[in-house]
Design a protein around this motif. Structure first.
Motif, mmCIF file in Angstrom:
data_model
loop_
_atom_site.group_PDB
_atom_site.id
_atom_site.type_symbol
_atom_site.label_atom_id
_atom_site.label_comp_id
_atom_site.label_asym_id
_atom_site.label_seq_id
_atom_site.Cartn_x
_atom_site.Cartn_y
_atom_site.Cartn_z
ATOM 1 N N HIS A 4 0.833 -1.207 0.000
ATOM 2 C CA HIS A 4 0.000 0.000 0.000
ATOM 3 C C HIS A 4 0.871 1.261 0.000
ATOM 4 C CE1 HIS A 4 -3.940 -1.771 0.244
ATOM 5 N NE2 HIS A 4 -3.629 -2.486 1.324
ATOM 6 N N ALA A 5 1.924 1.267 0.804
ATOM 7 C CA ALA A 5 2.789 2.442 0.859
ATOM 8 C C ALA A 5 3.442 2.707 -0.497
ATOM 9 C CB ALA A 5 3.857 2.260 1.930
ATOM 10 N N ASN A 6 3.853 1.645 -1.171
ATOM 11 C CA ASN A 6 4.458 1.806 -2.496
ATOM 12 C C ASN A 6 3.486 2.417 -3.500
ATOM 13 O OD1 ASN A 6 7.125 0.905 -2.113
ATOM 14 N ND2 ASN A 6 6.494 -1.244 -2.220
ATOM 15 N N LYS A 7 2.181 2.227 -3.271
ATOM 16 C CA LYS A 7 1.148 2.803 -4.149
ATOM 17 C C LYS A 7 0.683 4.171 -3.661
ATOM 18 C CE LYS A 7 -0.711 -1.779 -5.310
ATOM 19 N NZ LYS A 7 -1.906 -2.671 -5.191
ATOM 20 N N GLY A 8 1.281 4.653 -2.576
ATOM 21 C CA GLY A 8 0.864 5.937 -2.022
ATOM 22 C C GLY A 8 -0.398 5.858 -1.201
ATOM 23 N N GLU A 9 -0.826 4.652 -0.838
ATOM 24 C CA GLU A 9 -2.081 4.448 -0.117
ATOM 25 C C GLU A 9 -1.822 4.394 1.391
ATOM 26 O OE1 GLU A 9 -3.952 1.753 -3.781
ATOM 27 O OE2 GLU A 9 -3.309 0.795 -1.904
ATOM 28 N N ILE A 10 -1.502 5.545 1.971
ATOM 29 C CA ILE A 10 -1.132 5.583 3.383
ATOM 30 C C ILE A 10 -2.321 5.274 4.284
ATOM 31 C CG2 ILE A 10 -0.213 7.038 5.228
ATOM 32 C CD1 ILE A 10 1.788 6.127 3.065
ATOM 33 N N ALA A 11 -3.533 5.714 3.893
ATOM 34 C CA ALA A 11 -4.712 5.428 4.722
ATOM 35 C C ALA A 11 -4.926 3.925 4.858
ATOM 36 C CB ALA A 11 -5.944 6.086 4.108
ATOM 37 N N GLU A 12 -4.650 3.176 3.781
ATOM 38 C CA GLU A 12 -4.788 1.716 3.833
ATOM 39 C C GLU A 12 -3.632 1.065 4.585
ATOM 40 O OE1 GLU A 12 -7.231 3.257 0.529
ATOM 41 O OE2 GLU A 12 -5.173 3.589 1.178
ATOM 42 N N ALA A 13 -2.446 1.654 4.483
ATOM 43 C CA ALA A 13 -1.269 1.086 5.149
ATOM 44 C C ALA A 13 -1.283 1.323 6.654
ATOM 45 C CB ALA A 13 0.007 1.682 4.555
ATOM 46 N N LYS A 14 -1.862 2.433 7.077
ATOM 47 C CA LYS A 14 -1.783 2.854 8.484
ATOM 48 C C LYS A 14 -2.284 1.799 9.470
ATOM 49 C CE LYS A 14 -3.485 6.392 11.669
ATOM 50 N NZ LYS A 14 -4.347 7.601 11.803
ATOM 51 N N PRO A 15 -3.502 1.226 9.308
ATOM 52 C CA PRO A 15 -3.957 0.231 10.303
ATOM 53 C C PRO A 15 -3.121 -1.036 10.297
ATOM 54 C CG PRO A 15 -5.487 0.364 8.460
ATOM 55 C CD PRO A 15 -4.549 1.510 8.315
ATOM 56 N N LEU A 16 -2.554 -1.394 9.150
ATOM 57 C CA LEU A 16 -1.700 -2.572 9.089
ATOM 58 C C LEU A 16 -0.386 -2.319 9.817
ATOM 59 C CD1 LEU A 16 -2.331 -3.479 5.353
ATOM 60 C CD2 LEU A 16 -3.217 -4.694 7.347
ATOM 61 N N ILE A 17 0.151 -1.121 9.645
ATOM 62 C CA ILE A 17 1.373 -0.760 10.370
ATOM 63 C C ILE A 17 1.120 -0.779 11.873
ATOM 64 C CG2 ILE A 17 3.001 1.124 10.824
ATOM 65 C CD1 ILE A 17 2.660 1.914 7.841
#
Length: 249
Positions: free
Chosen positions: A113-126
């Motif tokens: 997700h981060a590589n795609k610029g999708e920080i909102a999607e990456a945040k809960p996984l992080i």
């Protein structure tokens, strides 16, 4: 990873692969398991006693398999192999390496997700990775390492327990930095987060490999000499979140 005869693993029919005439049975077993996977049980046949061989193959496969010798007669040894996740963890190596892989999968999806610029999607996984890593580190640092003993006067360069604890501090700090950057959401720099996550992914892989090859087997060897099933049960409970109120990180 069990090495005993007589087993409860024989209820489901298995495909039989005869490796008894292979000149390099260890590599043949590794190649067979890589090719076929373990979605269904497999039965491998060897001409010589396969305990050392299967221990090596399991390590090469990052302990993703559970195996047992089901028949041992001269010139014919049968080994049943199943996916490890179909079995209850029976060792600290098994339990902790499974948790490594669970966290790695979460982290890998967050990185995508981060590589795609999708920080909102990456945040809960992080955030899930961070919480899981806190539990994992608490289990190893505060429960298991003290139980088995941390060599007095040691350092991170000379013994696995000190090396583990030193690396844990750095890994958790790096992940916390990534977590804080992701919390900025609209202001977050996705390319920076992805770069930091890529670096940490490599660090985690090296760290986990050292633990699984050098440290966890030592702990399991100690438990074989002095079995303590309650310790494995407590470790499982910690990883499941049962002691979150006690985690100091």
């Amino acid at each position: 990873m069990k090495r005993k005869k007589a087993t409860g693993m024989t209820d489901t029919a298995a495909e039989t692969i005869d490796l008894s005439s292979e000149p390099r049975p260890r590599m043949a077993a590794f190649a067979t398991l890589k090719e076929k996977g373990t979605d269904q049980p497999l039965e491998l046949v060897f001409s010589d006693e396969p305990t050392m061989l299967m221990q090596a193959v399991a390590l090469m496969l990052r302990n993703r398999i559970h195996w047992e010798i089901t028949e041992a007669t001269e010139g014919a040894y049968r080994v049943r192999v199943v996916d490890r996740d179909t079995m209850t963890p029976d060792s600290l190596t098994d339990l902790l390496s499974r948790d490594h892989e669970r966290l790695d999968r979460l982290f890998a999806i967050a990185l995508q997700h981060a590589n795609k610029g999708e920080i909102a999607e990456a945040k809960p996984l992080i955030e899930s990775c961070y919480q899981g890593l806190q539990r994992h580190i608490y289990c190893e640092n505060e429960v298991l390492a003290p139980h088995f003993g941390i060599p007095a006067g040691g350092d991170s360069e000379s013994d696995p327990p000190h090396q583990m604890i030193h690396e844990h501090d750095n890994i958790l700090g790096e992940l916390d930095q990534i977590r804080e950057l992701a919390a900025m959401e609209e202001l977050a720099d996705a390319s920076m987060i992805a770069a930091l996550m890529g670096i940490l992914s490599g660090t985690l892989a090296k760290h986990e490999g050292r633990e699984e090859a050098n440290l966890f087997p030592r702990w399991d060897a100690a438990l074989k000499r002095h079995p303590e099933p309650e310790l494995l049960a407590r470790a499982q409970a910690i990883l499941d979140g049962a002691e979150d109120d006690h985690i100091p990180y």
